[in-house]
Design a protein around this motif. Structure first.
Motif, PDB file in Angstrom:
ATOM      1  N   THR A 209       0.882  -1.243  -0.006  1.00 58.30           N
ATOM      2  CA  THR A 209      -0.005   0.011   0.092  1.00 58.30           C
ATOM      3  C   THR A 209       0.744   1.522   0.127  1.00 58.30           C
ATOM      4  N   ASP A 210       2.061   1.237  -0.224  1.00 57.10           N
ATOM      5  CA  ASP A 210       2.961   2.263  -0.227  1.00 57.10           C
ATOM      6  C   ASP A 210       3.128   2.653  -1.541  1.00 57.10           C
ATOM      7  N   PRO A 211       2.488   3.858  -2.049  1.00 57.16           N
ATOM      8  CA  PRO A 211       2.471   4.427  -3.319  1.00 57.16           C
ATOM      9  C   PRO A 211       3.875   4.636  -4.124  1.00 57.16           C
ATOM     10  N   VAL A 212       4.098   3.960  -5.238  1.00 53.93           N
ATOM     11  CA  VAL A 212       5.120   4.230  -6.256  1.00 53.93           C
ATOM     12  C   VAL A 212       4.889   5.587  -6.872  1.00 53.93           C
ATOM     13  N   ILE A 213       3.411   5.868  -7.246  1.00 49.99           N
ATOM     14  CA  ILE A 213       3.280   6.896  -8.080  1.00 49.99           C
ATOM     15  C   ILE A 213       1.766   7.460  -7.215  1.00 49.99           C
ATOM     16  N   GLY A 214       1.674   8.465  -7.122  1.00 47.72           N
ATOM     17  CA  GLY A 214       0.631   9.511  -6.498  1.00 47.72           C
ATOM     18  C   GLY A 214       0.774   9.336  -4.913  1.00 47.72           C
TER      19      GLY A 214
ATOM     20  N   GLY B 115      13.416   5.932 -11.155  1.00 48.09           N
ATOM     21  CA  GLY B 115      12.800   6.643 -10.299  1.00 48.09           C
ATOM     22  C   GLY B 115      12.008   7.671 -11.070  1.00 48.09           C
ATOM     23  N   ASN B 116      11.587   7.570 -12.036  1.00 40.70           N
ATOM     24  CA  ASN B 116      10.831   8.643 -12.799  1.00 40.70           C
ATOM     25  C   ASN B 116       9.236   8.093 -13.351  1.00 40.70           C
ATOM     26  N   LEU B 117       8.969   7.271 -12.315  1.00 42.52           N
ATOM     27  CA  LEU B 117       7.463   6.863 -12.574  1.00 42.52           C
ATOM     28  C   LEU B 117       6.381   7.836 -12.610  1.00 42.52           C
ATOM     29  N   ASP B 118       5.409   8.018 -13.496  1.00 42.59           N
ATOM     30  CA  ASP B 118       4.619   9.193 -13.585  1.00 42.59           C
ATOM     31  C   ASP B 118       3.263   8.695 -14.127  1.00 42.59           C
ATOM     32  N   LEU B 119       2.188   9.414 -14.012  1.00 44.88           N
ATOM     33  CA  LEU B 119       0.868   9.165 -14.723  1.00 44.88           C
ATOM     34  C   LEU B 119       0.771  10.139 -15.746  1.00 44.88           C
ATOM     35  N   ALA B 120      -0.064   9.702 -16.760  1.00 43.11           N
ATOM     36  CA  ALA B 120      -0.606  10.530 -18.011  1.00 43.11           C
ATOM     37  C   ALA B 120      -2.054  10.150 -18.143  1.00 43.11           C
TER      38      ALA B 120
END
Length: 287
Positions: free
Chosen positions: A194-199, A222-227
């Motif tokens: 439950t530890d977020p890697v994004i958000g 280390g550059n995970l992101d959302l689109a």
């Protein structure tokens, strides 16, 4: 100058006014609602999900998207159904003869909506995945949320608040939920954690719309992101949408305004035509 019979004048006035009004309707595009996708074409959007790599996008050898930046979404392109070769090149390339990725053949079927995602696979190698966008109707008051895993990362869970609503999603799979319209706090965590890697990030699910969330980038870097991609028009039917929904009210008001404009244009055209006929009649009588 001979004056036409009264019956002919009446027909002339009606025909001229109707013709002007119809011309205005055609010019303003207000006459008939139409689907954005025709019976012989498909929609194609393109997501750039490869970190640190600006590119140019070529479709069938033609430069289609220039200086495409990571995280950007382009389109939709309205394309005739068929096969297309897509290649990504360096931004200063003269043509697509030396692509950094591709060419890859995409088959587009008529009336379909697609998103081609250039991204990293789980191992971190560049690839392209073509997704079909689900445009089937949603229930009144609901929208559709689709999550797509296109990141160099292992299986993940998608959390809404502290609850996993999608589990074990692997690259390049997707999962969809039809939800009540509203805003949710979404996060991505490694499967079973439950530890977020994004958000977390607020994601708005609009009534009658498809909201697509892409998890892209690289966990190792280390550059995970959302689109986020939004596609509207999934209402089950106009009668099935609650009248209190803001989007429906805005759509209805826009249609009423359009009809009012067209009606006013017809009245003005009729008045102008009638005035011309009266002037001609008087001129004929004076003569």
């Amino acid at each position: 100058m001979r004056r036409p019979p009264p019956e002919l004048e009446h027909i002339m006035r009606k025909t001229t006014a109707a013709g002007i009004a119809a011309g205005l309707v055609a010019a303003l595009g207000l006459a008939l609602p139409a689907s954005a996708i025709s019976d012989t074409s498909a929609d194609l959007s393109v997501l750039h999900g490869i970190p640190d790599t600006p590119v140019d996008v070529y479709v069938n050898g033609e430069l289609t998207i220039d200086d495409f930046q990571p995280g950007d979404l382009a389109g939709p392109l309205d394309l005739p159904a068929g096969d297309y070769e897509v290649a990504l090149t360096a931004t200063d390339a003269a043509d697509d003869s030396s692509p950094v990725l591709g060419p890859i053949t995409l088959t587009l079927e008529a009336t379909m909506s697609y998103t081609a995602a250039a991204h990293l696979d789980e191992a971190g190698d560049p690839t392209v995945t073509a997704f079909s966008n689900d445009l089937s109707a949603t229930a009144a008051g609901e929208g559709r949320l689709t999550v797509r895993h296109v990141a160099a990362a292992p299986a993940v869970d998608v959390l809404a608040g502290d609850t996993a609503v999608i589990t074990g999603l692997v690259n390049p799979d997707e999962s969809s939920l039809d939800l009540a319209a509203g805003t949710i706090s979404a996060a991505v965590a490694l499967e079973g954690t439950t530890d977020p890697v994004i958000g977390p990030a607020d994601v708005t699910v609009d009534e009658g719309a498809l909201t697509i969330v892409y998890a892209w980038g690289s966990a190792e870097a280390g550059n995970l992101d959302l689109a986020v991609q939004n596609i509207t028009g999934l209402h089950s039917s106009p009668d099935g949408v609650p009248s209190g929904t803001a989007g429906y009210l805005a759509e209805r008001d826009a249609q009423m305004t359009a009809l009012w404009i067209v009606g006013a244009a017809a009245v003005i055209a009729f008045a102008v035509t009638a005035g011309v006929v009266v002037v001609r009649r008087r001129a004929s009588q004076d003569a």
